[in-house]
Every structure is written in C-alpha cells, then in structure tokens.
Design an enzyme around this catalytic site. Structure first.
Site, PDB file in Angstrom:
ATOM      1  N   ASN A   7       0.877  -1.170   0.000  1.00 15.92           N
ATOM      2  CA  ASN A   7       0.000   0.000   0.000  1.00 15.92           C
ATOM      3  C   ASN A   7       0.916   1.222   0.000  1.00 15.92           C
ATOM      4  O   ASN A   7       1.434   1.625   1.038  1.00 15.92           O
ATOM      5  CB  ASN A   7      -0.891  -0.033   1.246  1.00 15.92           C
ATOM      6  CG  ASN A   7      -1.819   1.160   1.321  1.00 15.92           C
ATOM      7  OD1 ASN A   7      -1.797   2.045   0.451  1.00 15.92           O
ATOM      8  ND2 ASN A   7      -2.630   1.209   2.359  1.00 15.92           N
ATOM      9  N   ARG A  90      -2.742  -2.207  -3.196  1.00 10.89           N
ATOM     10  CA  ARG A  90      -3.978  -1.495  -2.881  1.00 10.89           C
ATOM     11  C   ARG A  90      -4.015  -0.243  -3.762  1.00 10.89           C
ATOM     12  O   ARG A  90      -3.035   0.522  -3.792  1.00 10.89           O
ATOM     13  CB  ARG A  90      -3.991  -1.083  -1.421  1.00 10.89           C
ATOM     14  CG  ARG A  90      -5.216  -0.275  -1.092  1.00 10.89           C
ATOM     15  CD  ARG A  90      -5.015   0.562   0.130  1.00 10.89           C
ATOM     16  NE  ARG A  90      -6.203   1.352   0.404  1.00 10.89           N
ATOM     17  CZ  ARG A  90      -6.168   2.536   0.974  1.00 10.89           C
ATOM     18  NH1 ARG A  90      -5.025   3.068   1.339  1.00 10.89           N
ATOM     19  NH2 ARG A  90      -7.280   3.191   1.202  1.00 10.89           N
ATOM     20  N   HIS A 179     -13.080   2.324   1.132  1.00 15.79           N
ATOM     21  CA  HIS A 179     -13.001   1.232   2.117  1.00 15.79           C
ATOM     22  C   HIS A 179     -13.674  -0.041   1.613  1.00 15.79           C
ATOM     23  O   HIS A 179     -14.086  -0.886   2.407  1.00 15.79           O
ATOM     24  CB  HIS A 179     -13.689   1.617   3.462  1.00 15.79           C
ATOM     25  CG  HIS A 179     -13.020   2.694   4.226  1.00 15.79           C
ATOM     26  ND1 HIS A 179     -13.721   3.687   4.877  1.00 15.79           N
ATOM     27  CD2 HIS A 179     -11.708   2.943   4.463  1.00 15.79           C
ATOM     28  CE1 HIS A 179     -12.868   4.506   5.474  1.00 15.79           C
ATOM     29  NE2 HIS A 179     -11.644   4.077   5.233  1.00 15.79           N
ATOM     30  N   ARG A 238     -11.640  14.812   9.075  1.00 14.49           N
ATOM     31  CA  ARG A 238     -12.552  15.230   7.995  1.00 14.49           C
ATOM     32  C   ARG A 238     -13.921  15.578   8.557  1.00 14.49           C
ATOM     33  O   ARG A 238     -14.430  14.889   9.447  1.00 14.49           O
ATOM     34  CB  ARG A 238     -12.723  14.116   6.958  1.00 14.49           C
ATOM     35  CG  ARG A 238     -11.463  13.773   6.221  1.00 14.49           C
ATOM     36  CD  ARG A 238     -11.758  12.790   5.090  1.00 14.49           C
ATOM     37  NE  ARG A 238     -10.518  12.227   4.584  1.00 14.49           N
ATOM     38  CZ  ARG A 238     -10.246  10.930   4.530  1.00 14.49           C
ATOM     39  NH1 ARG A 238     -11.137  10.034   4.908  1.00 14.49           N
ATOM     40  NH2 ARG A 238      -9.090  10.515   4.065  1.00 14.49           N
ATOM     41  N   GLU A 382      -7.965  -6.113   5.364  1.00 14.96           N
ATOM     42  CA  GLU A 382      -7.897  -5.731   3.958  1.00 14.96           C
ATOM     43  C   GLU A 382      -6.732  -6.412   3.244  1.00 14.96           C
ATOM     44  O   GLU A 382      -6.852  -6.812   2.086  1.00 14.96           O
ATOM     45  CB  GLU A 382      -7.757  -4.205   3.848  1.00 14.96           C
ATOM     46  CG  GLU A 382      -9.041  -3.483   4.231  1.00 14.96           C
ATOM     47  CD  GLU A 382      -8.798  -2.079   4.759  1.00 14.96           C
ATOM     48  OE1 GLU A 382      -8.342  -1.963   5.926  1.00 14.96           O
ATOM     49  OE2 GLU A 382      -9.056  -1.117   4.042  1.00 14.96           O
TER      50      GLU A 382
END
Ligand code: ADP
Length: 396
Positions: A7, A90, A179, A238, A382
């Site tokens: 990733n 990813r 996600h 966020r 993941e």
C-alpha cells in the site's frame, strides 16, 4: 504461495508478506518519511519488532530496503525474492473502470493514471509502487485491488448526485465510495456468522477515515463516502457531510481559496476540529471522562451521525439482520458502540453491555440473546483480501 501486499502512500509504504494458503503473515511493516529521511517499522512473526532508520530518498529505496530485510541476515523470512509469487497493490480509486481486482498491464496503468484527478494524492503513489515493483521484479505478476470496486454494484439512484446529469455523463461526477475491501471482508464474515441465504448487513468501518456501507445479499447498495473520501461520517480530521454553502461563506469570511478550504475540511475538521484536542479518539474519550465539554460534544456528534446513517440504511435495505463494527474505533471503542446502539431498540438492536466490554481480536457477537438484529465486532483484514484476490487471479 507467498504474496507481497503493498500500500504505497505519498511518503509511506505499508507491506505484508502473506502465505495465502495458511493465512500466515510472515512479516509486515511500514516505511515512513520517504523523501525526508526514512524510517522502517518492521515486524516479524512472534512479535519481533524493529525500528530502523534508513535513508529512503524515493519509494525505490524503500522497496529495495524492504526486500533486503525480508531476505537477509537475522531478519530474513525467505531465502530469496523468487519465493514471492506475486504482488498485490492497494489502489484507492478505480473509478467506473474497475468492478473487481485485475492483473496489471499497460492498459490498467493508463486507466489508473486517467483517474488521478479523482484521487490526486493516492493514485500517483500507487502507480509509483507498481512501476518500481515491475522494475525490480520484472518477472512477477502485479495485481491491483481497488477501494472503490466493491461499491460498483450500487444502483444509479444511490450513486448519482442531484446535479445536472451531463456532469455525470461527461465528467463522471458521482458517488464512488471507499473502504470497499474492508466492507467486502467484514460483510462476508457477517454473512457467514448469520448463516442466511439472503441478508441485510450494515458495516460501520470506524477508523481515522470512517464510512458505513449497506450490503444486501453480499453486494454494496449504498455507502457514505462519495466522489472523494470527504463525504459522510465525521472522521479523525474530515468534516464529513456539510452544506456546500459553507464553501463560499468561508471563501469570504476567512479569505481562503478553494485548496485551503479543502485542506480545512479534510485535515483540520472532524474529531480534531470539534474537540480542539486531537484526531485520536482515545485522547478525546479521556478528556471527556475528565469533564471536557467540547470532547463530550464531539463524541455525541460522532455517534449521532453514525446512528443517523444506520437508520437511513436500515430504510434503504428494508430492514437489517446485522450491524457490524470494524477498524480502530469500531473494534476497540466499546463506549462508542454502546452509545451508537442505544436508542436503536426500535429497529431491533439490543446491545449486551457486558459482551460489548470484552476485548478480543476475533469475530464476536455483542447483542443480547433475543436481539432481533445481531451486532457483530469483526476485525477487518484488507491485506488478506488483497492477497487472496492476487492469488486467485495469478492462479487463473
Ligand atoms: P486508519 O483509518 O488510519 O487505518 P485505524 O483503523 O487504525 O485508522 O483507527 C484509528 C482510530 O482508532 C484512532 O482514532 C484511534 O484513536 C482509534 N482507536 C484505536 N484504539 C482505540 C481504543 N481502544 N479506544 C478508542 N479509540 C481507539
């Protein structure tokens, strides 16, 4: 078969070496501060943890160093690189091009490049990681696994924004969701736990970045993140959903430009902005316990928005068999799970407060025995999904 999962971020690189047949993680780690000075945090099975300072002017030195660590001296977990069968990457944004994972070729690289305007921070870093792997290990297949792919099953009425339609057809302005790999893994685990043919599952992925997904019969039909990961829940830094009218208002009141506003909404808002303490929820929970008013409000706001989306997705799904909690907050913060679930009894959600407090790194059920809706805590994985998809594609 050993799969290297990568990733690549703008100044970081996360990696795991996974034996996909036994699910054993041979080693994992994180290279940080690439382009600045370079530090690697590496972990080998049986909890052997190392932190190594090593110059990493670019991602290339980081990947070379990682391959050395995996194959040399007392940190080695494989004899040589040939033991790695393939690399799974990813990739954050697959747009409408990619509905599933894919073997990387020139055409795939071009499409990931074309999507850079939709993921300007992420996709260029992923492309760097892919190109360096192709250069350093030219004979090995590379596979891309997209964060957006799982949500490509959303129906039009759920992914379109209520703006002039030509902006969708011409500019692909729509909700994509993120996600996806986590929502896929967790909903799939939940379906196994439910042992039901047809299922309605709501997954709450609550980490630094957070999103909720409505999953019907194993397929994503709605999710809270949008064109970018800014939409939906209140997150670490966020804002989540906000009236678009805030933007011109801030332009004028704070004399900001568009980039500064996006930075403000992405990096200075959310838990950090409201609490004024930290983006790390643990610190905010601690402050709330010590009586800090803003910390308290921050937690209530966060839980309130999660609850609102759960109810709205119960409506979208026409009921709910299971609510799942995952990621840093979802897996560890019992106080958040309890707050979110209390008040949801009217949709059959009854949390067992004692089961909720148990700390385990396994899939578990935390509802009362007679709760109509199940509540599951499911640690996400993941990297394992990326390794599995890579294995399946390479084997085929
Ligand atoms: P990322 O999105 O970066 O992968 P994680 O899934 O690791 O993030 O989640 C990070 C968040 O999880 C942080 O806000 C952290 O405070 C929170 N978290 C981790 N452990 C706990 C805990 N025991 N209690 C409350 N929050 C926790």
């Amino acid at each position: 078969m050993l799969i290297l999962v990568l990733n690549a971020g703008s100044s970081s690189l996360k990696y795991q070496l996974i034996d996909v047949e036994t699910a054993e993680v041979k080693a994992n780690g994180l290279c940080e501060r690439i382009g600045i000075d370079g530090v690697m945090k590496h972990e080998i099975a049986e909890n052997r943890k190392l932190t190594i300072d090593h110059p990493m002017p670019t991602h290339k030195e980081a990947i070379e160093f990682m391959l050395n660590i995996l194959t040399q001296n007392d940190t080695k977990v494989i004899e040589n690189i040939d033991e790695i069968s393939a690399i799974g990457h990813r990739v954050v944004h697959g747009g409408e091009y990619f509905k599933e994972s894919t073997i990387i070729d020139k055409n795939v690289i071009q499409k990931i490049e074309r999507l850079i305007p939709l993921a300007p921070l992420h996709n260029p870093a992923h492309l760097l990681g892919i190109k360096i792997c192709q250069e350093l290990m030219p004979e090995k297949p590379n596979v891309a696994v997209f964060d957006t792919a799982f949500h490509q099953t959303m129906p039009e009425e759920n992914y379109l924004y209520a703006v002039p339609h030509e902006d969708y057809t011409e500019h692909k302005l729509r909700k994509y969701g993120f996600h996806g790999t986590s929502h896929y893994y967790v909903s799939n685990e939940a379906i196994k736990m439910l042992q039901k043919e047809q299922s309605k599952v709501i997954v709450c992925h609550l980490g630094n970045g957070s999103s909720i997904c409505a999953v019907k019969d194993g397929k994503s039909i709605d999710t809270t993140m949008g064109l970018t990961p800014l939409e939906g829940l209140m997150m670490g830094t966020r804002s989540g959903d906000i009236d678009a009218g805030v933007i011109p208002y801030l332009l004028e009141k704070k004399d900001m430009d568009a980039n500064q506003i996006i930075d403000y909404l992405n990096k200075k808002s959310g838990i950090l902005g409201v609490s004024g303490i930290s983006s790390d929820l643990r610190e905010v929970i601690k402050a709330a316990k010590d009586g800090d008013q803003r910390a308290n409000i921050c937690i209530e706001m966060m839980c309130n928005r999660i609850r609102k989306y759960i109810c709205s997705y119960a409506g979208v799904l026409g009921g709910v068999d299971a609510i799942c909690f995952t990621a840093g907050i979802g897996e560890n913060a019992d106080i958040i799970r309890e707050k979110v679930c209390s008040g949801l009894e009217f949709i059959g959600v009854e949390i067992d407060k004692n089961k909720n407090k148990i700390r385990e790194k396994t899939n578990r059920e935390i509802n009362k025995t007679d709760s109509k809706t199940k509540i599951f805590v499911i640690p996400t994985n993941e990297e394992f999904v990326i390794a599995q998809d890579t294995y399946k594609l390479v084997k085929a």
